[in-house]
Design an enzyme around this catalytic site. Structure first.
Site: not given
Ligand code: DON
Length: 587
Positions: A123, A396, A467, A489
């Site tokens: 991360r 993501t 996250s 998501g």
């Molecule tokens: O780490 C996280 O939870 C977010 N930064 C994830 C972002 C994400 O999944 C966007 N996608 N659709």
């Protein structure tokens, strides 16, 4: 299949291998209408049955055909699932620049054929110069700077994470794993998904000159089928090929990142980069109806939140209710409401705050936490812990791999939003994340998007932001490899992954049905059930409202699951979510 892959040019041996491989692969096949056999309303967009890809040795599912092919090629050459996951990650950084990355970070869950499990945290971290209130204006109000521009970027973790995973478990030489990505960075044929995603993002990409140069060649997004070249990215990947993490965290690439930071208000320094480390963490492991789930520990909230949801839901016989019935949706929503309330209050970077992980993942706590669920009325979120809300991201990507030895990898990676901070490192050709927005930029208060998170997730120098990414590997009742999955998501990742598992474990769906089935989401606040358009019967929506739920149709779909299921005879059955369009294939 893109022409480039069909190319028979003798100067492209790796791609020739891909052609041979692709022609022997077993891909997905449409089977005609399933008439809602997954229990979804007939209006549901993905109710048409699609047979999963099936193979006897190895399987890959990713959001991009070129990513899947690269992984299969590596395993055909003798690489294992970790080698494949590493090679795929670099390819996605080229062909899926909206989410695949070297300027972001991620999490990887690994299960070796002998049953040992590992998880790797790569991360992003807050730069050393980050401060708690850095995104607030003079009146203490949150600004857009946590989302857009140079200061939104955390110190990237991807290259170090992929290196660490390879150092520990890789079998193919590192430079070989970089070659497919380097070759594609020199030019690949633009897919429909990339063309339309760049077109949608065009106005925000135009704000940053190096991003304009890299992603809007000639001032416009490349057309479908055009050859898209990223020469600066090819050079950066070549430095990583030749020098490992030294090719990113020190030397020319580090200089280019720091120069880019100095062009505006960026904070990342040479010492932030050279001080970055990926961390092996104990996976969060728990039981659900006799199966064992291994998922990601903090600083991802994914494993712990899913453990709490699952162990509350386990008290209910979902099949007796029906998959998309009022009762099942109610139970899923009530369990999720409680687990997300705890997530936001309690979870954060364990290297900075004490996280009550054992308690939150224990069966006794789940029993107590779910004890006040009523089957005849919704519990208002105000009565369930503190008023907190999880941030929603935009892009993501997840990769699932199983190799011929039975090793498995679930890897989720992100820049956070679509194209991250929108800032490309000039001369290095890659986008930087905007992961700083996953911190509580103003703890305890809603920011301008209505998002509220807890004090524990406040910004501190060197800290990792919380996250929701949930790469997960499931074992069956005999402790054998059963299911490998994950999804993008934002805050919906956890509910998406868990409901896919429920579809298989509780409802016996095959991997294609379980991924295609409509999903619901509840995250404590706002106090509402969201469902995908056409995913609940109007009568179910009405009866949920009668129970006291606010029920809303979601704008857009939820998640993009990449899943591999092991069938009782050992056949690997893979499926890539049609919501964003990807490809599962094996050999
Ligand atoms: O780490 C996280 O939870 C977010 N930064 C994830 C972002 C994400 O999944 C966007 N996608 N659709």
């Amino acid at each position: 299949m893109p022409d480039r892959i069909r190319s028979s040019s003798s100067t492209r041996p790796l791609l020739l291998l891909a052609v041979a491989l692709a022609s022997s692969l077993l891909g997905c096949e449409r089977l005609g209408s399933e008439q809602g056999s997954a229990g979804a309303p007939q209006a549901w967009e993905y109710s048409e049955a699609v047979a999963p890809a099936q193979a006897s040795s190895a399987m890959v599912s990713t959001t991009d055909r070129l990513g899947t092919l690269a992984g299969l090629r590596i395993m055909e050459d003798g690489g294992n699932a970790v080698d494949a996951a590493v090679g795929i990650s670099f390819v996605l950084a080229v062909v899926n620049p909206e989410a695949g990355n070297i300027g972001g970070g991620g999490f990887m869950v690994i299960r070796l054929a002998d049953g040992d499990t590992y998880s790797l945290d790569y991360r992003e971290r807050a730069p050393a110069a980050a401060t708690r209130d850095m995104y607030l204006d003079d009146r203490g109000a949150p600004t857009l700077r946590s989302l857009r521009g140079h200061s939104a970027a955390g110190v990237p973790g991807s290259v170090m994470g992929l290196w660490e995973a390879h150092q520990r478990f890789g079998t193919i030489e590192w430079p070989v794993l970089l070659e497919p990505a380097i070759e594609l960075a020199q030019g690949f044929e633009v897919s429909e998904r990339l063309a339309s995603s760049l077109a949608r993002a065009q106005s925000s990409l135009e704000d940053f000159y190096a991003t304009r140069e890299a992603f809007l060649p000639g001032g416009a997004p490349p057309a479908i089928g055009a050859i898209f070249r990223q020469p600066d990215l090819a050079k950066t990947l070549s430095r990583v090929r030749d020098n490992g993490p030294g090719g990113f965290y020190t030397g020319v690439t580090a200089d280019l990142i720091v120069d880019e930071m100095r062009r505006a208000d960026g904070l990342i320094t040479h010492s932030d980069l050279s001080g970055y480390a990926a961390i092996w963490r104990e996976p969060v492991s728990f039981r659900y109806r006799g199966h064992t789930l291994h998922s990601m520990a903090p600083p991802s909230s994914g494993g712990a939140t899913m453990a709490l949801i699952a162990q509350i839901v386990e008290g209910y016989d979902l099949p007796s209710f029906g998959r998309h019935s009022t009762q099942t949706v109610h139970v899923l929503a009530e369990a999720s409401r409680r687990a997300y309330a705890d997530r936001n209050q309690a979870l954060a970077d364990p290297d900075f705050v004490e996280v009550p992980l054992d308690r939150m993942t224990s069966r006794d706590y789940a029993r107590a936490r779910g004890a006040d669920i009523s089957m005849s009325a919704a519990t208002p979120s105000q009565q369930v812990g503190p008023a907190v809300l999880v941030s929603e991201g935009a892009e993501t990507t997840h990769v699932s791999v199983v190799d011929a030895m039975g090793n498995a990898v679930a890897l989720t990676t992100t820049l956070n939003s679509l194209y991250g901070s929108r800032v490309t490192v000039a001369g290095a050709g890659f986008l930087l994340n905007n992961e700083m927005d996953d911190f509580a930029t103003r703890p305890g208060f809603p920011n301008q998007f209505g998002l509220v998170q807890g004090e524990r997730n406040a910004i501190e120098p060197g800290k990792r932001m919380l996250s929701a990414m949930t790469p997960t590997i499931v074992e069956d009742r005999d402790g054998e490899l059963f299911l490998v999955l994950g999804s993008p998501g934002g805050s919906t990742i956890i509910t998406t992954v868990f409901q896919t598992i429920v579809n298989v474990v509780d409802f016996g769906m095959d991997v294609s049905q379980s991924v295609r089935a409509p999903r619901i989401h509840h995250q404590h606040l706002p106090d509402r059930i969201q469902y995908e358009r056409g995913g609940l019967l109007p009568t179910v929506v009405d009866s949920l409202r009668t129970l006291g739920h606010t029920v809303e149709e979601r704008v857009g779909t939820s998640g993009d699951v990449q899943a591999i299921l092991v069938l009782p005879d050992g056949t690997l059955s893979g499926y890539s979510d049609p919501r964003r369009g990807g490809w599962a294939a094996g050999f």
